[in-house]
Design a protein around this motif. Sequence first.
Motif, PDB file in Angstrom:
ATOM      1  N   LEU A 321     172.717  23.806  44.252  1.00  0.00           N
ATOM      2  CA  LEU A 321     172.198  24.280  42.965  1.00  0.00           C
ATOM      3  C   LEU A 321     170.684  24.476  42.961  1.00  0.00           C
ATOM      4  O   LEU A 321     170.112  24.808  41.931  1.00  0.00           O
ATOM      5  N   VAL A 322     170.037  24.244  44.109  1.00  0.00           N
ATOM      6  CA  VAL A 322     168.573  24.369  44.168  1.00  0.00           C
ATOM      7  C   VAL A 322     168.157  25.276  45.320  1.00  0.00           C
ATOM      8  O   VAL A 322     168.923  25.490  46.269  1.00  0.00           O
ATOM      9  N   GLU A 323     166.933  25.784  45.239  1.00  0.00           N
ATOM     10  CA  GLU A 323     166.341  26.549  46.338  1.00  0.00           C
ATOM     11  C   GLU A 323     164.953  26.004  46.616  1.00  0.00           C
ATOM     12  O   GLU A 323     164.291  25.467  45.734  1.00  0.00           O
ATOM     13  N   VAL A 324     164.542  26.106  47.863  1.00  0.00           N
ATOM     14  CA  VAL A 324     163.200  25.668  48.236  1.00  0.00           C
ATOM     15  C   VAL A 324     162.215  26.762  47.848  1.00  0.00           C
ATOM     16  O   VAL A 324     162.321  27.901  48.304  1.00  0.00           O
ATOM     17  N   LYS A 325     161.273  26.424  46.956  1.00  0.00           N
ATOM     18  CA  LYS A 325     160.297  27.388  46.503  1.00  0.00           C
ATOM     19  C   LYS A 325     159.052  26.661  46.006  1.00  0.00           C
ATOM     20  O   LYS A 325     159.157  25.729  45.202  1.00  0.00           O
ATOM     21  N   ASN A 326     157.896  27.064  46.474  1.00  0.00           N
ATOM     22  CA  ASN A 326     156.652  26.420  46.032  1.00  0.00           C
ATOM     23  C   ASN A 326     156.186  26.998  44.700  1.00  0.00           C
ATOM     24  O   ASN A 326     156.583  28.073  44.328  1.00  0.00           O
TER      25      ASN A 326
END
Length: 326
Positions: A321-326
């Motif tokens: 349910l999540v994505e890696v994003k700064n």
Amino acid sequence: MPKQNTIFHYCLALAVTLLLVQPSLAADKEKLIIFHAGSLSVPFKKIEKQFEAQHPTIDVLREFGGSTKMARMISELGKPADIMASADYVVINKNLIPKFADVNIRFATNQMVLCYTDKSKYADEINSKNWTEILTKPDVVWGHSDPNLDPCGYRSLMVLQLAEKYYKKEGLYNTLIEQRKKQWVRPKSVELISLLQSGNMDYAWEYLSVAVQHNLKYVTLDNQINLSDYSHNDFYKNATVEVSGKKPGTTIERKGKSITYGITLLKNAPNPQAADMFLQYLLDPNGGMAVLKEMGQPPFIPARIASEEMKGKLSEGMQALVEVKN
């Protein structure tokens, strides 16, 4: 014994049994403790109801207030909690990671608006072009939440600083702060709503979602100052507010940036399994995220997390349910 008396005594015995069993059933429910920002009160109430309907053995217990205050209740007072949701994800980074939490999930955004009612002075005149002139009038009462306890408080001050710079109105910020009385600043932004509705306050700084949820009138602001748009972060960072630090007598500087809500599962969570289940429901586009969207608070779909390392600390269900994003 007459038949009617037999039936009466049977019903009485059954009623007594039910009364004795009911508290036992309630006591057997798992407790899930959530601390969260006051601005999440209305959507989280609905999300709680939906989640408990799907998981009848879990009893969600929520406590809300200024995000900084909620985080300090965990980090400084040792209050037990499973989940902490903040109106500013930075509060989690600064107060809870790494000692009390490993992850920080950014799940929603918002924007600052100036709220009022029909009772407010100049209610029939105020708009997005003249609100600075209205607030500086000597007979106008306006307020915001405490910057030391609530992100909405320091964001209110940031909006005023950015307005001075964006509209090129030198001295606007200092004029407004000098005019503001101590009693116009409240611990939680949601406390200002009752003052507006009673007519004891003319204008209050709130999040758009809070204004929508409480049917308040509001003035929308330019994106360059309402803290809603990350593409304006270079301009937002011109605003800085000093707030109290972790230790008494110390301060830290909050720098302007777009509004981003964060949520975390605490390391010493009394019920980590139920907490994980709640977080999965919250971040589900058809679950909690749909509630947030409905209530005027744009969610991030998927939710965002800072690194692969942090993502790896989540359960498999959460990772989806999540994505890696700064």
